[in-house]
Every structure is written in structure tokens, then in C-alpha cells.
Design a protein around this motif. Sequence first.
Motif, PDB file in Angstrom:
ATOM      1  N   GLN A  15      11.867  -0.937  -1.149  1.00  0.00           N
ATOM      2  CA  GLN A  15      12.470  -0.629  -2.450  1.00  0.00           C
ATOM      3  C   GLN A  15      11.698  -1.254  -3.615  1.00  0.00           C
ATOM      4  O   GLN A  15      11.834  -0.834  -4.754  1.00  0.00           O
ATOM      5  N   ASP A  16      10.853  -2.242  -3.327  1.00  0.00           N
ATOM      6  CA  ASP A  16      10.032  -2.896  -4.354  1.00  0.00           C
ATOM      7  C   ASP A  16       8.702  -2.182  -4.587  1.00  0.00           C
ATOM      8  O   ASP A  16       7.929  -2.588  -5.455  1.00  0.00           O
ATOM      9  N   LEU A  17       8.430  -1.142  -3.824  1.00  0.00           N
ATOM     10  CA  LEU A  17       7.128  -0.484  -3.869  1.00  0.00           C
ATOM     11  C   LEU A  17       6.701  -0.038  -5.265  1.00  0.00           C
ATOM     12  O   LEU A  17       5.557  -0.277  -5.650  1.00  0.00           O
ATOM     13  N   PRO A  18       7.562   0.571  -6.077  1.00  0.00           N
ATOM     14  CA  PRO A  18       7.129   0.956  -7.424  1.00  0.00           C
ATOM     15  C   PRO A  18       6.661  -0.235  -8.273  1.00  0.00           C
ATOM     16  O   PRO A  18       5.651  -0.140  -8.972  1.00  0.00           O
ATOM     17  N   VAL A  19       7.349  -1.352  -8.174  1.00  0.00           N
ATOM     18  CA  VAL A  19       6.976  -2.542  -8.945  1.00  0.00           C
ATOM     19  C   VAL A  19       5.645  -3.105  -8.435  1.00  0.00           C
ATOM     20  O   VAL A  19       4.776  -3.483  -9.223  1.00  0.00           O
ATOM     21  N   VAL A  20       5.467  -3.128  -7.122  1.00  0.00           N
ATOM     22  CA  VAL A  20       4.231  -3.650  -6.531  1.00  0.00           C
ATOM     23  C   VAL A  20       3.050  -2.765  -6.913  1.00  0.00           C
ATOM     24  O   VAL A  20       1.981  -3.269  -7.285  1.00  0.00           O
ATOM     25  N   ALA A  21       3.225  -1.451  -6.861  1.00  0.00           N
ATOM     26  CA  ALA A  21       2.145  -0.529  -7.249  1.00  0.00           C
ATOM     27  C   ALA A  21       1.783  -0.722  -8.717  1.00  0.00           C
ATOM     28  O   ALA A  21       0.599  -0.732  -9.077  1.00  0.00           O
ATOM     29  N   GLU A  22       2.783  -0.908  -9.553  1.00  0.00           N
ATOM     30  CA  GLU A  22       2.529  -1.132 -10.985  1.00  0.00           C
ATOM     31  C   GLU A  22       1.758  -2.435 -11.194  1.00  0.00           C
ATOM     32  O   GLU A  22       0.788  -2.474 -11.960  1.00  0.00           O
ATOM     33  N   LYS A  23       2.168  -3.507 -10.511  1.00  0.00           N
ATOM     34  CA  LYS A  23       1.459  -4.788 -10.632  1.00  0.00           C
ATOM     35  C   LYS A  23       0.022  -4.651 -10.150  1.00  0.00           C
ATOM     36  O   LYS A  23      -0.900  -5.163 -10.785  1.00  0.00           O
ATOM     37  N   LEU A  24      -0.166  -3.971  -9.041  1.00  0.00           N
ATOM     38  CA  LEU A  24      -1.500  -3.777  -8.502  1.00  0.00           C
ATOM     39  C   LEU A  24      -2.382  -3.070  -9.529  1.00  0.00           C
ATOM     40  O   LEU A  24      -3.499  -3.504  -9.786  1.00  0.00           O
ATOM     41  N   LEU A  25      -1.879  -2.020 -10.147  1.00  0.00           N
ATOM     42  CA  LEU A  25      -2.664  -1.266 -11.124  1.00  0.00           C
ATOM     43  C   LEU A  25      -2.997  -2.088 -12.366  1.00  0.00           C
ATOM     44  O   LEU A  25      -4.030  -1.863 -12.994  1.00  0.00           O
ATOM     45  N   THR A  26      -2.166  -3.049 -12.704  1.00  0.00           N
ATOM     46  CA  THR A  26      -2.478  -3.899 -13.853  1.00  0.00           C
ATOM     47  C   THR A  26      -3.465  -5.006 -13.496  1.00  0.00           C
ATOM     48  O   THR A  26      -4.090  -5.576 -14.386  1.00  0.00           O
ATOM     49  N   LEU A  46       1.916   3.325   0.079  1.00  0.00           N
ATOM     50  CA  LEU A  46       1.497   2.618  -1.129  1.00  0.00           C
ATOM     51  C   LEU A  46       0.577   3.492  -1.975  1.00  0.00           C
ATOM     52  O   LEU A  46       0.733   3.564  -3.201  1.00  0.00           O
ATOM     53  N   ILE A  47      -0.352   4.175  -1.351  1.00  0.00           N
ATOM     54  CA  ILE A  47      -1.261   5.053  -2.091  1.00  0.00           C
ATOM     55  C   ILE A  47      -0.489   6.168  -2.779  1.00  0.00           C
ATOM     56  O   ILE A  47      -0.783   6.524  -3.925  1.00  0.00           O
ATOM     57  N   LYS A  48       0.513   6.723  -2.123  1.00  0.00           N
ATOM     58  CA  LYS A  48       1.336   7.766  -2.747  1.00  0.00           C
ATOM     59  C   LYS A  48       2.019   7.236  -4.005  1.00  0.00           C
ATOM     60  O   LYS A  48       2.083   7.918  -5.023  1.00  0.00           O
ATOM     61  N   GLU A  49       2.513   6.013  -3.952  1.00  0.00           N
ATOM     62  CA  GLU A  49       3.170   5.415  -5.122  1.00  0.00           C
ATOM     63  C   GLU A  49       2.156   5.147  -6.232  1.00  0.00           C
ATOM     64  O   GLU A  49       2.442   5.368  -7.408  1.00  0.00           O
ATOM     65  N   ILE A  50       0.986   4.674  -5.875  1.00  0.00           N
ATOM     66  CA  ILE A  50      -0.068   4.445  -6.873  1.00  0.00           C
ATOM     67  C   ILE A  50      -0.439   5.761  -7.548  1.00  0.00           C
ATOM     68  O   ILE A  50      -0.534   5.837  -8.779  1.00  0.00           O
ATOM     69  N   ALA A  51      -0.644   6.804  -6.757  1.00  0.00           N
ATOM     70  CA  ALA A  51      -1.005   8.116  -7.305  1.00  0.00           C
ATOM     71  C   ALA A  51       0.097   8.642  -8.222  1.00  0.00           C
ATOM     72  O   ALA A  51      -0.190   9.192  -9.297  1.00  0.00           O
ATOM     73  N   GLY A  55      -0.021   9.359 -12.410  1.00  0.00           N
ATOM     74  CA  GLY A  55       0.284  10.637 -13.036  1.00  0.00           C
ATOM     75  C   GLY A  55       0.235  11.867 -12.162  1.00  0.00           C
ATOM     76  O   GLY A  55       0.352  12.989 -12.667  1.00  0.00           O
ATOM     77  N   VAL A  56       0.082  11.705 -10.858  1.00  0.00           N
ATOM     78  CA  VAL A  56       0.070  12.873  -9.972  1.00  0.00           C
ATOM     79  C   VAL A  56       1.471  13.472  -9.929  1.00  0.00           C
ATOM     80  O   VAL A  56       2.449  12.771  -9.712  1.00  0.00           O
ATOM     81  N   LYS A  57       1.521  14.765 -10.133  1.00  0.00           N
ATOM     82  CA  LYS A  57       2.776  15.511 -10.040  1.00  0.00           C
ATOM     83  C   LYS A  57       2.736  16.300  -8.732  1.00  0.00           C
ATOM     84  O   LYS A  57       1.707  16.814  -8.337  1.00  0.00           O
ATOM     85  N   GLY A  58       3.847  16.410  -8.072  1.00  0.00           N
ATOM     86  CA  GLY A  58       3.901  17.197  -6.847  1.00  0.00           C
ATOM     87  C   GLY A  58       3.672  16.371  -5.604  1.00  0.00           C
ATOM     88  O   GLY A  58       3.712  15.148  -5.614  1.00  0.00           O
TER      89      GLY A  58
END
Length: 144
Positions: A15-26, A46-51, A55-58
Motif C-alpha cells: 500500500q506504500d508503493l505510490p509513496v516509495v515510487a514518488e520518493k525514488l523519482l525525486t 514497482l516499475i508499473k507504479e514508476i511509469a 505519466g503513462v496512461k493505460g
Amino acid sequence: MFALLFMMKYDFNLQDLPVVAEKLLTEVSHKILLFYGEMGVGKTTLIKEIAKQLGVKGVINSPTFALVNEYKINNDKIYHFDFYRINKEEEAMDIGIEDYFFSDHWCLIEWPQKISNLLPTNSIKIELIKNNNGSRTLNIMPVK
């Protein structure tokens, strides 16, 4: 983006994956991200969340058989590689891996150890570890 000079570590649950992906990208300083970890640890997830955050749609699929999937995002592209099934580094050369690496687009690479001699030094190593309690540990470090 700023230079990642030292290792960063995050412990997280699904459930923390969106926050972790955001931190990673920063935290990353380069667009070439190398994902290490055992089968089933969550590299593709994790790659799906990063993508998605880039901005990946779909639908975002693993390129297990195609070796690479391309996604267009606002003024950029994401190349998602999965080298699990290759037997020789020449197979990566055959798809023009060097062109991808020097494209200045995002390169998200699963099983990079299969092409270790071809990896650029301007990469970020991302190690995923599955803990006994089901959580994951994410280690982010520059490639030296």
C-alpha cells in the motif's frame, strides 16, 4: 533531479508503493534505473507504479517475451526492459541496447545482471528485497 551520492533505503508494504515510487523519482539523478531482486519480489510492480507516476496512461505490461516495451509520456519516453529470458549479452546488442541507453529517455531494466558488461555507469541500482514479514526493502545507490 540531483546527484545521488549515497545509498538510500526504504522499507515498505504494497500500500506504500505510490509513496516509495514518488520518493525514488525525486532521489534519482539519472534516467537509467537497474532493478535487482529475486523472482516475485515486485520489480515489475514497482516499475508499473514508476511509469504511472511519470505519466503513462493505460495498461503497463512486463516485456518478458518482447524484451522491451515503449511508453510515450509528456515530452519523453519510457523503455521498460526485461532481460530474464536472454542467454547472451549479444541478444541485447541485437535489439540496439546502446541506442536506448544514449537516447536520454527513461530506461527501466529488470534483470540487468544478464547484461552487466553493457550497462552504462550513469545508472542507478535499485535492489528489492522481500522481508520475512512480507514487506519489502528498497535500496537505491549509484552505480560505480
